[in-house]
Design a protein around this motif. Structure first.
Motif, PDB file in Angstrom:
ATOM      1  N   UNK A 152     -49.773   1.994  -4.085  1.00 38.95           N
ATOM      2  CA  UNK A 152     -50.537   0.819  -4.509  1.00 38.95           C
ATOM      3  C   UNK A 152     -50.058   0.246  -5.835  1.00 38.95           C
ATOM      4  N   UNK A 153     -49.368   1.056  -6.627  1.00 39.17           N
ATOM      5  CA  UNK A 153     -48.940   0.606  -7.944  1.00 39.17           C
ATOM      6  C   UNK A 153     -47.465   0.870  -8.172  1.00 39.17           C
ATOM      7  N   UNK A 154     -46.766  -0.139  -8.697  1.00 37.53           N
ATOM      8  CA  UNK A 154     -45.341  -0.034  -8.988  1.00 37.53           C
ATOM      9  C   UNK A 154     -45.119  -0.544 -10.407  1.00 37.53           C
ATOM     10  N   UNK A 155     -44.868   0.388 -11.342  1.00 37.19           N
ATOM     11  CA  UNK A 155     -44.707   0.047 -12.751  1.00 37.19           C
ATOM     12  C   UNK A 155     -43.237   0.169 -13.135  1.00 37.19           C
ATOM     13  N   UNK A 156     -42.631  -0.967 -13.446  1.00 40.15           N
ATOM     14  CA  UNK A 156     -41.192  -1.013 -13.724  1.00 40.15           C
ATOM     15  C   UNK A 156     -40.893  -1.701 -15.049  1.00 40.15           C
ATOM     16  N   UNK A 157     -41.827  -1.667 -15.974  1.00 30.24           N
ATOM     17  CA  UNK A 157     -41.624  -2.330 -17.258  1.00 30.24           C
ATOM     18  C   UNK A 157     -40.404  -1.755 -17.986  1.00 30.24           C
ATOM     19  N   UNK A 158     -39.595  -2.647 -18.578  1.00 26.63           N
ATOM     20  CA  UNK A 158     -38.496  -2.205 -19.425  1.00 26.63           C
ATOM     21  C   UNK A 158     -37.326  -1.621 -18.668  1.00 26.63           C
ATOM     22  N   UNK A 159     -37.016  -2.162 -17.493  1.00 23.14           N
ATOM     23  CA  UNK A 159     -35.822  -1.764 -16.760  1.00 23.14           C
ATOM     24  C   UNK A 159     -34.811  -2.917 -16.777  1.00 23.14           C
ATOM     25  N   UNK A 160     -33.932  -2.981 -15.784  1.00 22.22           N
ATOM     26  CA  UNK A 160     -32.854  -3.978 -15.788  1.00 22.22           C
ATOM     27  C   UNK A 160     -32.753  -4.719 -14.456  1.00 22.22           C
ATOM     28  N   UNK A 161     -33.880  -5.105 -13.907  1.00 25.73           N
ATOM     29  CA  UNK A 161     -33.873  -5.762 -12.604  1.00 25.73           C
ATOM     30  C   UNK A 161     -33.200  -7.129 -12.644  1.00 25.73           C
TER      31      UNK A 161
END
Length: 353
Positions: A152-161
């Protein structure tokens, strides 16, 4: 470095919103403060400068000398991954997978994904904040979501998408939500026909689970106008998000923010949005004020560090006065240029209701 596996009995939704808020405050105010429980990595520093060109970041990383700490960090990360994969293969009780600020790359993620897909655990949250996940990692994550529709949750703050990684992720999530919803509906119809009129399942029940993403954080990923427009498309046509993190995405122009804010007006599920350090300025905040007026479901908003003056502050105040039936529970406006008097009135308007 921080890596953990947490059991499903924890309340993932509230706990991770609070963690995300603490994380954002630390990054924006004192990223190297002594005693902090967050160790800023090279990626977290890069995430606070979203306008930097990817080529410059890659070159800077290549110029760094290979110190004695690099092999140790790699060994530490590999040890954490090995431990996680062991737990995933042997336990059915893992509810949250947290591996943040560890320099996790796409290659590491690919190794972890195999164990996660085959695990018996019903994982509901993937917290991979502050790592090195790039556009290819978006496809790996989609593969995981296909195998684990309970996420339900996908936390990807501070990556390089970057824009193309965010676009791939959003399009994949939208497609997966539609596919699983159709499959669940078809399975429910078939079950209804097989059971007949005597033994009927509860309304809306299906033997198949539809995937629905409720939390998404893609802030600090170098998103520009195309990435924000992709998010606007997702919000308009496919979103059931309750929480959206989009801090440190100042590369987008005003037209892109206009599209996103327009899409947020009709998002009935959206309750909490983080937009810190996006240089929205007074023109951007005026567009956002329309969201506050029209979307009564939006109850929490973070706007720290957005170059807002009293002009934008008055637009926010006007929107708050219109929300007589659904007041905000939380509004953060730190590190702006709003006068003390107006800020006091805004805070009082939020508190008094």
């Amino acid at each position: 470095m921080s890596g953990a596996l947490e059991p499903s009995r924890h309340k993932w939704f509230k706990a991770n919103i609070l963690e995300r808020c603490r994380l954002q405050k630390k990054l924006s105010s004192c990223p190297r403060a002594a005693g902090s429980d967050l160790e800023p990595s090279a990626e977290s520093d890069a995430a606070s400068q979203p306008d930097a060109e990817p080529e410059e970041e890659e070159e800077a990383a290549a110029d760094e000398p290979d110190g004695d700490q690099e092999p140790a960090k790699e060994q530490d990360l590999q040890a954490q991954l090995d431990a996680m994969m062991t737990v995933l293969s042997s336990s059915a009780e893992v509810g949250q997978l947290v591996l943040r600020n560890t320099d996790l790359t796409d290659d590491h993620l690919l190794s972890l994904a195999g164990a996660l897909k085959s695990s018996r655990s019903e994982v509901t949250l993937l917290n991979l904040n502050l790592n090195l996940i790039g556009p290819y990692g978006a496809h790996i994550l989609l593969d995981v979501l296909r195998a684990k529709p309970g996420v339900k949750g996908l936390h990807l703050f501070g990556n390089r998408l970057r824009d193309h990684g965010a676009l791939a992720l959003l399009m994949g999530v939208a497609e997966l939500q539609e596919q699983t919803a159709r499959a669940a509906a078809a399975a429910a119809v078939q079950l209804h026909a097989e059971l007949g009129a005597v033994l009927q399942p509860p309304p809306g029940w299906s033997p198949l689970r539809a995937f629905t993403l409720l939390e998404l954080d893609v802030g600090g990923n170098g998103l520009g106008s195309e990435g924000v427009r992709a998010l606007a498309w997702f919000m308009r046509h496919h979103s059931q998000l309750q929480y959206l993190g989009l801090a440190q995405s100042s590369g987008a122009d005003l037209a892109a923010w206009r599209e996103l804010f327009h899409s947020m007006r009709g998002s009935a599920s959206l309750a909490h949005v983080i937009l810190d350090q996006n240089r929205l300025g007074d023109p951007g905040v005026r567009l956002l004020a329309d969201v506050l007026r029209e979307n009564a479901g939006l109850r929490e908003l973070d706007l720290d560090g957005n170059d807002i003056s009293d002009v934008g502050g008055n637009d926010i105040m006007g929107a708050l006065l219109c929300r007589t039936q659904a007041p905000l529970r939380h509004l953060s406006l730190d590190e702006n240029n709003i006068s003390a008097g107006l800020m006091s009135r805004i805070q009082e308007e939020v508190k008094c209701k």
